[in-house]
Scaffold this active site. Structure first.
Site, PDB file in Angstrom:
ATOM      1  N   GLU A  39     -35.145 106.917 -28.380  1.00  0.00           N
ATOM      2  CA  GLU A  39     -34.701 105.704 -29.056  1.00  0.00           C
ATOM      3  C   GLU A  39     -33.278 105.453 -28.559  1.00  0.00           C
ATOM      4  OE1 GLU A  39     -34.893 105.872 -33.321  1.00  0.00           O
ATOM      5  OE2 GLU A  39     -33.948 103.910 -33.532  1.00  0.00           O
ATOM      6  N   ARG A  92     -38.631 121.915 -31.782  1.00  0.00           N
ATOM      7  CA  ARG A  92     -37.332 121.314 -31.509  1.00  0.00           C
ATOM      8  C   ARG A  92     -36.356 122.385 -31.070  1.00  0.00           C
ATOM      9  NH1 ARG A  92     -36.350 116.338 -33.619  1.00  0.00           N
ATOM     10  NH2 ARG A  92     -34.127 115.942 -33.509  1.00  0.00           N
ATOM     11  N   LYS A 137     -28.387 112.827 -33.763  1.00  0.00           N
ATOM     12  CA  LYS A 137     -27.712 111.691 -33.130  1.00  0.00           C
ATOM     13  C   LYS A 137     -26.858 110.921 -34.124  1.00  0.00           C
ATOM     14  CE  LYS A 137     -31.364 109.967 -30.974  1.00  0.00           C
ATOM     15  NZ  LYS A 137     -32.187 109.025 -30.191  1.00  0.00           N
TER      16      LYS A 137
END
Ligand code: ATP
Ligand code: MG
Length: 579
Positions: A47, A271, A281
């Site tokens: 994203e 992850r 983020k």
């Protein structure tokens, strides 16, 4: 340091070989022709709402690496369905960083390119009685959703007719309704044990300008309604993502099945979590916005641009990613392991140089002042290997003269026990040059030693005495008259706790920021060859650490970043674990 295995996948915490289950799944799917004769197609779907970090490197390594291994292809796809947080700056930095890591995409795609198709598919679901427009507020939808132990309740708008739904959804699109007044929901099962299946929202109204589609749309698809279909449009065979999406997989499949489109397969892996490191983020953006760091590429940041500026190399990051592999359960990796791979890489490629970070003047009283005592700056040149690990790196000439700088810490007027460096009466080796013995000191008004006077043994040129005399210490130095000045930036961990999220109730992850993560030295003295350093060069300042030039450098003002100190604590951890 254990430096014999650059990029070796053998060095992992405890395991002898990284887990390979993703590889095994793809191999099996090819064997059974699960996707017919289609080639392996993957995608990396960031994203564009921040810079890529070391966790993304792991995903990139898997998405690109596995496809390449099987002769497949990988798209870079921007998951740009949220117009509010996305910016072109991120779209550009992400491409730079993927390329820097050493990967190139087959196609550059944007989820926003599929807005038209997604809208058509939403209409199709409405026509099939599988989607409806809901007038409940976001808050009411949440309340109707139920909990893990209680089923949800149907919205009073759930049984609208197909005609009414079509009419309202079309009018949502044309901009008739304000933000938040209505949503389009999938009609699945409000009693499903999986909360994601309780009539999830597919579209919301947002009168916002999108970085690519401008004001063309005022309804935007949710992640779950966009991701699987984007995969399907690109004929992605293996859609790898992190474990938190496992609960979304039934919904991912439901949309694909209802629409009867190419059956991309989602597969989840763990992850990356690193000790002393925060990889959110949103929080990294906060660090930047609140000027807690100097931008996304601050060398203390776990972003790829930060690591690059710090002096990390794509080779080392890839070697690290190969070694950690992928697993089906989340864990935490020691940040020292990443550092270990970087040291290993730098040990092989970094040119050696001498730099004194905290200079102390060393005067050799019996060193000639030049022909007939005329020339105070008289120097001779000693030949030094550029990299003992790599003879092809050649040698260079380093000036040696009567007045030198050594590290302040390499001299003690009153040496503590086991201190083998320079002290009055003690003899040491100046690297590649001569043996020197300290005689006396000069002090300032406060009693601090400002100068050490010594004598040298001219017969020990090159660093060995013909009579076989041994010294216990070898020290680096630079010639005072020839030294260049530089600013040196020493970085430490950005967070002071192994788990930055370990904070008391009511606290915040940023409370655990290390307030001493940056130390700036302004009086360092470097050997003159460093005046020609380029941004791409990597150096080992002997006995000090690995360094690279910082882009803040300008004509007459050199700035070096410490990538890592020499000490390899990972090798120690590993040695301990191995017994
Ligand atoms: P954040 O939650 O910090 O916003 P994200 O997962 O939303 O991160 P994306 O830009 O959506 O970030 O991520 C793109 C891809 O990178 C996704 O497939 C995601 O699963 C993967 N990814 C993100 N963070 C990590 C991580 N720490 N380890 C491995 N893969 C990651
Ligand atoms: Mg995301």
């Amino acid at each position: 340091m254990t430096n014999s295995n650059p990029g070796s996948a053998e060095v992992t915490s405890g395991e002898s070989r990284p887990s390979n289950f993703l590889h095994d799944i793809i191999a099996e799917d090819l064997r059974t022709k699960k996707f017919g004769d289609a080639i392996v197609q993957t995608r990396f779907p960031p994203e564009p709402n921040g810079y890529l970090h070391i966790g993304h490197a792991k995903a990139i390594f898997l998405d690109f690496g596995l496809a390449a291994e099987f002769g497949g292809k990988t798209n870079l796809r921007f998951d740009d369905t949220n117009p509010q947080k996305e910016e072109t700056e991120y779209v550009e930095s992400i491409q730079t960083d993927v390329r820097w890591l050493g990967f190139d995409w087959d196609r550059l795609c944007y989820a926003s390119d599929y807005f038209g198709q997604l809208y058509e598919w939403a209409l199709q679901l409405i026509k099939n009685g599988k989607a409806y427009v809901d007038d409940l507020s976001a808050d009411e939808i949440r309340k109707h959703r139920g909990t893990l132990t209680e089923p949800g309740t149907n919205s009073p708008y759930r049984d609208r007719t197909i005609e009414e739904n079509l009419d309202l959804f079309t009018r949502m699109k044309t901009g008739e309704f304000p933000d938040g007044s209505r949503v389009l929901r999938a009609k699945i099962d409000m009693a499903s044990p999986n909360l994601n299946m309780r009539d999830p929202v597919m579209y919301r109204i947002l009168h916002a300008t999108h970085h690519r589609t401008g004001n063309e749309w005022c309804i935007y698809p949710m992640y779950d309604f966009a991701h699987g279909q984007s995969d399907s449009i690109e004929r992605v065979t293996h859609s790898m993502c992190t474990l938190e999406f496992a609960d979304h997989q039934p919904l991912y499949r439901w949309f694909i099945e209802q629409l009867g489109i190419f059956p991309s397969q989602q597969i989840e892996f763990d992850r990356l979590n690193l000790t002393y490191t925060m990889l959110s983020k949103r929080k990294l953006l906060q660090l930047v916005q609140e000027n807690r760091v100097n931008g996304w590429d601050d060398p203390r940041m776990p972003t790829l641009s930060g690591l690059r500026r710090r002096g990390f190399t794509p080779e080392a990051i890839r070697a690290f990613c190969g070694a950690i592999g992928a697993s089906r359960t989340n864990g935490t990796t020691d940040v020292e392991m990443l550092e270990h791979f970087q040291r290993d890489d730098l040990n092989h490629r970094a040119r050696r140089a001498m730099a004194v970070l905290h200079p102390l003047k060393l005067v050799i009283d019996n060193y000639p002042e030049g022909p007939e005592g005329q020339n105070k700056d008289f120097a001779e040149f000693v030949e030094v290997q550029n990299n003992p690990e790599d003879p092809s790196a050649g040698t260079r000439q380093v000036p040696f003269s009567r007045e030198l700088y050594i590290e302040h810490d390499d001299f003690r007027e009153v040496p503590p026990p086991k201190y083998y460096r320079l002290s009055p009466g003690k003899e040491v080796r100046l690297r590649n040059a001569y043996f020197v013995t300290a005689n006396s000191v000069v002090k300032d008004a406060q009693g601090n030693v400002t100068e050490v006077h010594c004598t040298y043994d001219p017969a020990s040129r090159g660093g060995n005495s013909p009579d076989g005399r041994k010294v216990k210490s070898t020290m680096h130095w630079v010639s005072a008259a020839h030294a260049i000045s530089a600013e040196i930036r020493l970085y430490d961990k950005l967070f002071s706790k192994p788990d930055p999220y370990d904070f008391p109730e009511g606290g915040d992850v940023l409370d655990n920021l290390n307030s001493n993560s940056l130390e700036i030295l302004t009086s360092a003295k470097l050997e003159p060859s460093l005046a020609n350093a380029k941004l791409s060069d990597r150096f080992q300042f002997e006995r000090v650490g690995y360094f690279c030039l910082d882009p803040d450098s300008a004509e007459g003002k050199l700035v070096f970043n410490r990538t890592l100190a020499l000490k390899d604590s990972w090798a120690k951890i590993e040695k301990k674990a191995g017994g």
